[in-house]
Design a protein around this motif. Structure first.
Motif, mmCIF file in Angstrom:
data_model
loop_
_atom_site.group_PDB
_atom_site.id
_atom_site.type_symbol
_atom_site.label_atom_id
_atom_site.label_comp_id
_atom_site.label_asym_id
_atom_site.label_seq_id
_atom_site.Cartn_x
_atom_site.Cartn_y
_atom_site.Cartn_z
ATOM 1 N N GLY A 21 54.481 -52.087 -61.248
ATOM 2 C CA GLY A 21 54.782 -52.893 -62.420
ATOM 3 C C GLY A 21 53.952 -52.499 -63.630
ATOM 4 O O GLY A 21 53.303 -51.467 -63.650
ATOM 5 N N LYS A 22 53.998 -53.365 -64.619
ATOM 6 C CA LYS A 22 53.261 -53.107 -65.853
ATOM 7 C C LYS A 22 52.274 -54.231 -66.110
ATOM 8 O O LYS A 22 52.525 -55.380 -65.779
ATOM 9 N N ALA A 23 51.150 -53.873 -66.715
ATOM 10 C CA ALA A 23 50.146 -54.862 -67.104
ATOM 11 C C ALA A 23 50.633 -55.587 -68.353
ATOM 12 O O ALA A 23 51.607 -55.187 -68.986
ATOM 13 N N ARG A 24 49.957 -56.668 -68.729
ATOM 14 C CA ARG A 24 50.327 -57.394 -69.943
ATOM 15 C C ARG A 24 50.282 -56.502 -71.172
ATOM 16 O O ARG A 24 50.995 -56.711 -72.135
ATOM 17 N N PHE A 31 49.564 -49.213 -57.173
ATOM 18 C CA PHE A 31 49.076 -49.872 -55.963
ATOM 19 C C PHE A 31 48.826 -48.823 -54.902
ATOM 20 O O PHE A 31 49.661 -47.933 -54.678
ATOM 21 N N CYS A 32 47.682 -48.913 -54.246
ATOM 22 C CA CYS A 32 47.361 -47.997 -53.148
ATOM 23 C C CYS A 32 47.569 -48.741 -51.838
ATOM 24 O O CYS A 32 46.912 -49.765 -51.587
ATOM 25 N N SER A 33 48.474 -48.250 -51.015
ATOM 26 C CA SER A 33 48.736 -48.920 -49.738
ATOM 27 C C SER A 33 47.658 -48.606 -48.703
ATOM 28 O O SER A 33 47.598 -49.250 -47.665
ATOM 29 N N ASN A 34 46.788 -47.667 -48.997
ATOM 30 C CA ASN A 34 45.685 -47.354 -48.094
ATOM 31 C C ASN A 34 44.570 -48.400 -48.198
ATOM 32 O O ASN A 34 44.161 -48.987 -47.210
ATOM 33 N N PHE A 39 45.342 -50.549 -59.674
ATOM 34 C CA PHE A 39 44.556 -49.928 -60.736
ATOM 35 C C PHE A 39 45.501 -49.398 -61.798
ATOM 36 O O PHE A 39 46.718 -49.389 -61.615
ATOM 37 N N GLN A 40 44.936 -49.005 -62.918
ATOM 38 C CA GLN A 40 45.678 -48.382 -63.999
ATOM 39 C C GLN A 40 45.040 -47.034 -64.281
ATOM 40 O O GLN A 40 43.857 -46.835 -64.020
#
Length: 94
Positions: A21-24, A31-34, A39-40
């Motif tokens: 997604g996007k931040a404000r 997203f890290c599934s590990n 993070f951005q």
């Protein structure tokens, strides 16, 4: 068109990162599934950058005051205080 491979800022994993997604601010989030963290790549506010701790530490070692560090890095004094606290906790551990 080649897409660049995004590396997780927290665990340095390459193959587990997906868009989230996007931040404000409108910047893309990942997203890290590990390690299950988001993070951005870029931040508007420099206080969230990962390298800020090392920058605060080096400026503090140079003898700069808290106010000078805030002014030079463009961050809030609370952020500098938090990083100085983390630095002091690190040095107490040794």
């Amino acid at each position: 068109m080649k897409s660049r491979l995004i590396i997780c800022h927290h665990c340095s994993e390459r193959n587990c990162v997906r868009r989230h997604g996007k931040a404000r601010s409108g910047l893309q989030r990942y997203f890290c599934s590990n390690c299950k963290r988001t993070f951005q790549i870029n931040y508007i506010y420099q206080g969230h950058e990962g390298k800020i701790l090392r920058q605060v530490e080096s400026m503090y070692d140079e003898g700069k005051t808290r106010a000078e560090i805030c002014r030079n890095l463009g961050v809030n004094p609370v952020v500098v205080d938090r990083y100085l606290y983390l630095i002091s906790m690190e040095s107490d551990a040794y």
